[in-house]
Design an enzyme around this catalytic site. Structure first.
Site, PDB file in Angstrom:
ATOM      1  N   ASP A 192     -14.778  18.783  -0.174  1.00 28.68           N
ATOM      2  CA  ASP A 192     -14.382  19.908  -0.759  1.00 28.68           C
ATOM      3  C   ASP A 192     -12.821  19.563  -0.834  1.00 28.68           C
ATOM      4  O   ASP A 192     -12.158  19.034   0.202  1.00 28.68           O
ATOM      5  CB  ASP A 192     -14.441  21.130   0.339  1.00 28.68           C
ATOM      6  CG  ASP A 192     -13.705  22.303  -0.208  1.00 28.68           C
ATOM      7  OD1 ASP A 192     -14.426  22.988  -1.347  1.00 28.68           O
ATOM      8  OD2 ASP A 192     -12.585  22.672  -0.221  1.00 28.68           O
ATOM      9  N   ILE A 193     -12.215  20.119  -1.869  1.00 31.78           N
ATOM     10  CA  ILE A 193     -10.663  19.672  -2.041  1.00 31.78           C
ATOM     11  C   ILE A 193      -9.903  21.065  -1.411  1.00 31.78           C
ATOM     12  O   ILE A 193      -9.998  22.022  -1.781  1.00 31.78           O
ATOM     13  CB  ILE A 193     -10.427  19.558  -3.593  1.00 31.78           C
ATOM     14  CG1 ILE A 193     -11.030  18.627  -4.289  1.00 31.78           C
ATOM     15  CG2 ILE A 193      -9.020  19.600  -3.878  1.00 31.78           C
ATOM     16  CD1 ILE A 193     -10.996  18.653  -5.823  1.00 31.78           C
ATOM     17  N   GLU A 235     -14.874  23.441  -6.349  1.00 32.65           N
ATOM     18  CA  GLU A 235     -14.284  22.147  -5.928  1.00 32.65           C
ATOM     19  C   GLU A 235     -15.167  21.234  -5.118  1.00 32.65           C
ATOM     20  O   GLU A 235     -14.423  20.414  -4.434  1.00 32.65           O
ATOM     21  CB  GLU A 235     -12.966  22.618  -5.344  1.00 32.65           C
ATOM     22  CG  GLU A 235     -13.010  23.175  -4.045  1.00 32.65           C
ATOM     23  CD  GLU A 235     -12.953  24.847  -4.347  1.00 32.65           C
ATOM     24  OE1 GLU A 235     -12.545  25.412  -3.508  1.00 32.65           O
ATOM     25  OE2 GLU A 235     -13.370  25.193  -5.490  1.00 32.65           O
TER      26      GLU A 235
END
Length: 318
Positions: A192-193, A235
């Site tokens: 996950d960003i 994301e």
């Protein structure tokens, strides 16, 4: 794709070992707008077909080295040249010769001494068929391209070019079955960003989309051919690593974490960490899960554990 266009008269290869016959063909065909190529025997004809790519061949039967029947047979047995129409030119009007020509693949015949109008009519007719064939082949090619694009749209994420969520689950299901059958392992990386919503809200969706594309590019450029990278949603990304234990998967995850951290993203210095980073969870079948849902759940839990530890790290333990 190459082919005979509607506004083109056509390119004709004349194959004959007697110069006066070639001159006569040129005298009849050139004023009609056809481009004329020449060959003196069958061997030369095969080379000229390869290099000149004619739309039609006028092929004399009686020639030295390789006669017209053998030349025709070779051209018609080659996938690259089998659709080029061939008119066999013979001094004889024997049924046996025509049968032999048909068996070799000839499309039409003309007998010497030939009539100019007959030559032009037969040439025009076969070139019309060649043009229709080329148009059909072009349509088939376009259809295949469209089908390939549809296949990609069905399994690929439009923004990142990674596989989509549906394909990911189908692929992981297959790999778990394979691992169970062969008593091997399959690992799942979920990432996950970090603080992506903050970046997206501050700089807009276009800037956010560029970050997603760049992270996806780093993923696809640093995994094996048998691995599958997919956009899980928003994301979040996942990578399925067949025949891979947890230690090897963690090495891949750590490499990706470092690569993203080292990558220069626009306006990343305003992020809470001072740069764009990713948090990663790693889980392995059958060590951490007995089925698809458990494996995804374990990787997801470890991802959120990584976030709780301050982000920008890899967690592979429950």
């Amino acid at each position: 794709m190459e082919g005979l266009k509607n506004n083109q008269k056509g390119k004709i290869l004349v194959v004959d070992d007697i110069p006066v016959n070639i001159q006569l063909m040129q005298k009849y065909l050139s004023p009609a707008g056809y481009e004329i190529l020449f060959a003196r025997n069958g061997e030369e004809a095969l080379v000229e077909v390869e290099n000149g790519k004619p739309d039609l061949v006028l092929l004399d039967v009686m020639m030295p080295k390789m006669d017209g029947f053998e030349t025709c047979r070779i051209l018609k047995n080659n996938d690259k040249t089998k659709y080029i129409p061939i008119i066999m030119v013979t001094a004889l009007n024997e049924i046996e010769d025509k049968v032999k020509g048909i068996e070799a693949g000839a499309d039409d015949f003309i007998t010497k001494p030939f009539n100019k109008l007959e030559l032009l009519a037969r040439t025009k007719s076969l070139l019309r068929i060649k043009r229709l064939h080329d148009q059909l082949q072009e349509k088939v090619f376009q259809l295949e391209q469209a089908k390939e694009r549809l296949r990609e749209l069905a399994v690929k994420d439009g923004l990142t070019g990674l596989y989509n969520h549906r394909y990911f689950k189908r692929f992981l299901t297959q790999e778990i079955k394979r691992a169970r059958r062969h008593k091997s392992q399959v690992s799942l990386i979920m990432m996950d960003i970090d603080h992506f919503k903050n970046y997206n809200d501050t700089y807009g969706h276009l800037a956010g989309d560029e970050v997603l594309r760049n992270v996806a590019k780093l993923m696809t450029g640093n995994i094996r051919g048998i691995d599958v990278a997919a956009r899980y949603g928003g994301e979040e990304f996942v990578i399925v690593l067949p025949q891979t234990n947890k230690n090897a998967a963690k090495i891949v995850a750590e490499k990706l974490r470092i690569l993203v951290g080292d990558q220069k993203f626009q306006n990343e210095d305003t992020q809470p960490n001072g740069k764009i980073t990713i948090s990663i969870g790693v889980a392995t079948f059958p060590e951490n899960a007995t089925n698809l849902e458990e494996l995804i759940h374990q990787a997801d839990q470890r991802l959120y554990h990584a976030k709780s530890l301050g982000r920008n790290c890899v967690v592979d333990e429950g």
